[in-house]
Design a protein around this motif. Structure first.
Motif, short mmCIF file in Angstrom:
data_model
loop_
_atom_site.label_atom_id
_atom_site.label_comp_id
_atom_site.label_asym_id
_atom_site.label_seq_id
_atom_site.Cartn_x
_atom_site.Cartn_y
_atom_site.Cartn_z
N ALA A 163 4.34 -4.45 -6.07
CA ALA A 163 3.12 -4.86 -6.79
C ALA A 163 2.46 -3.65 -7.43
CB ALA A 163 2.17 -5.54 -5.83
N LEU A 164 2.42 -2.54 -6.70
CA LEU A 164 1.68 -1.38 -7.19
C LEU A 164 2.46 -0.58 -8.23
CD1 LEU A 164 -0.09 -0.33 -3.91
CD2 LEU A 164 -1.07 -1.50 -5.86
N ARG A 170 -1.57 -3.82 -10.80
CA ARG A 170 -2.58 -2.94 -10.21
C ARG A 170 -3.93 -3.20 -10.87
NH1 ARG A 170 0.48 1.91 -10.79
NH2 ARG A 170 -0.90 2.53 -12.46
N ILE A 173 -5.45 -6.42 -9.68
CA ILE A 173 -6.06 -6.30 -8.35
C ILE A 173 -7.43 -5.62 -8.47
CG2 ILE A 173 -5.84 -5.28 -6.04
CD1 ILE A 173 -2.79 -5.40 -6.41
N GLU A 174 -7.46 -4.52 -9.23
CA GLU A 174 -8.73 -3.78 -9.42
C GLU A 174 -9.78 -4.71 -10.03
OE1 GLU A 174 -9.38 -0.69 -8.55
OE2 GLU A 174 -7.48 0.42 -8.46
N THR B 65 -1.10 -4.08 0.51
CA THR B 65 -1.17 -3.66 -0.89
C THR B 65 -2.50 -2.97 -1.17
OG1 THR B 65 0.18 -5.58 -1.46
CG2 THR B 65 -0.92 -4.46 -3.28
N LEU B 66 -3.58 -3.57 -0.67
CA LEU B 66 -4.91 -2.98 -0.89
C LEU B 66 -4.98 -1.58 -0.28
CD1 LEU B 66 -7.07 -6.14 -0.18
CD2 LEU B 66 -7.05 -4.85 -2.31
N GLN B 68 -2.72 0.53 -0.10
CA GLN B 68 -1.91 1.51 -0.83
C GLN B 68 -2.39 1.73 -2.26
OE1 GLN B 68 2.35 0.82 -0.43
NE2 GLN B 68 2.05 0.11 1.66
N LEU B 69 -3.53 1.14 -2.61
CA LEU B 69 -4.06 1.35 -3.97
C LEU B 69 -4.33 2.84 -4.17
CD1 LEU B 69 -6.77 -1.41 -4.67
CD2 LEU B 69 -4.65 -1.03 -5.92
N PRO B 70 -3.95 3.38 -5.31
CA PRO B 70 -4.24 4.80 -5.54
C PRO B 70 -5.75 5.04 -5.62
CG PRO B 70 -3.34 3.76 -7.52
CD PRO B 70 -3.27 2.74 -6.44
#
Lengths: 237, 102
Positions: A163-164, A170, A173-174, B65-66, B68-70
């Motif tokens: 996903a990332l 990404r 999600i943000e 996933t959250l 691992q967010l940059p």
């Protein structure tokens, strides 16, 4: 022949005085705080590098613009320098940092007319005005009441990495986090993005454990829905 | 398996939780805040319901996933400004300490 290993390796480490990971982190933190109290410039630069990204993300969940959030981060570091002499290590350094930021961001947010304290935001305690998003996933009437309308698909174990890797995902999600009600956004940012414990989140945001769980649940449910089409493959770039 | 039969079986055998109730309890389950009885009923349902098992897994992957967010990029000018303020603070500290000593 019986084979007995005693003491166990972990007991051996304890008896030799080798610190556990948790102790090692605490030891390092104590050193770090002492260095900051001494005014070590290199340590300050390193610590600032480590935490400013997290602080900026959290600040953006309180105030309306990135520019204001950047100012809040600067004010937070000034607060750290003012208060480091009195830091006693009762909470972790990171929690202390987030608490300073939260206090400053609330003040700024109120001034910028964005932040409203919990319970006064015109929405329920869970931050939503309408019915739960989850309810729309289930049969509402009849013999199948409470069962899935569209049973969830299995996601692959490498979902987070996959996903990332996609910039589009990404950003989605943000954006989903950005569109959450304010109190949900703050809880999910601290709890899931920054990995702060539930107890510390309640402490930082001054909310009850039950409220924290409700907010977290609603926020996760919405992010999951956004993530679903990307990891299912329908919308993958 | 016949769908109606499966649903009836679920409601009798799976601790009487519907899938909707399970979905509502997932965060409480992951946070370890269910009562013993709720946890047993939750797990009974999970043992029988493939869709809810998938949903639980999806929620776990969402959390991962959250995590691992940059991190948010901090502009260089913000860092430079902070270092400047740090040096000013340090000078003030030293002069304050010097006046205390004398």
């Amino acid at each position: 022949m019986s084979f007995c290993v005693w003491p166990w390796p972990s007991q051996l480490f304890i008896s030799l005085g080798v610190p556990t990971l948790q102790e090692a982190i605490q030891l390092d933190e104590a050193e770090l705080v002492k260095a900051l109290q001494r005014g070590d410039e290199q340590v300050f630069a390193t610590v600032m590098d480590w935490y400013s990204g997290s602080l900026l993300r959290l600040a953006m969940s309180f105030v309306p613009s990135r520019a204001v959030a950047e100012e809040v981060v600067q004010e937070t570091w000034m607060g750290v320098l003012e208060g480091i002499g009195r830091f006693e290590g009762r909470s972790s350094f990171k929690t202390w940092l987030f608490r300073i930021l939260t206090n400053r961001a609330k003040t700024r947010g109120t001034r910028e007319r964005r932040y409203e304290p919990f319970g006064l935001a015109g929405a329920d305690a869970d931050g939503d005005e309408g019915p739960s998003l989850e309810d729309s996933l289930f049969v509402a009437e009849g013999s199948g009441k409470g069962h899935w309308l569209d049973p969830p698909q299995g996601w692959e174990p490498d979902t987070p990495e996959r996903a990332l890797l996609s910039k589009e995902c990404r950003m989605a999600i943000e954006q989903a986090i950005g569109e959450l009600p304010e109190n949900q956004r703050q809880v999910i940012t601290l709890r899931d993005v920054e990995g702060v414990s539930a107890e510390e989140v309640c402490n930082i945001l001054s909310i009850s454990e039950t409220n924290q769980r409700v907010l977290l649940h609603r926020a996760r449910t919405k992010v999951r829905r956004v993530l679903d089409p990307y990891v299912r493959g329908d919308n993958r770039s | 398996m016949d769908k109606n039969f499966k649903q009836q079986l679920m409601s009798y055998m799976a601790g009487n939780f519907t899938c909707q109730q399970i979905a509502a309890l997932i965060t409480d389950y992951l946070e370890g805040s269910l009562t013993l009885s709720q946890r047993v009923r939750f797990q009974m349902h999970m043992g029988l319901c493939f869709a809810c098992r998938n949903y639980l897994r999806q929620m776990k992957y969402t959390v991962a996933t959250l995590g691992q967010l940059p991190s948010e990029p901090v502009p260089a000018h913000v860092k430079e400004e902070l270092m400047k303020r740090f040096r000013t603070w340090k000078q003030e500290q030293s002069s304050r300490n010097a006046s205390l000593d004398s």
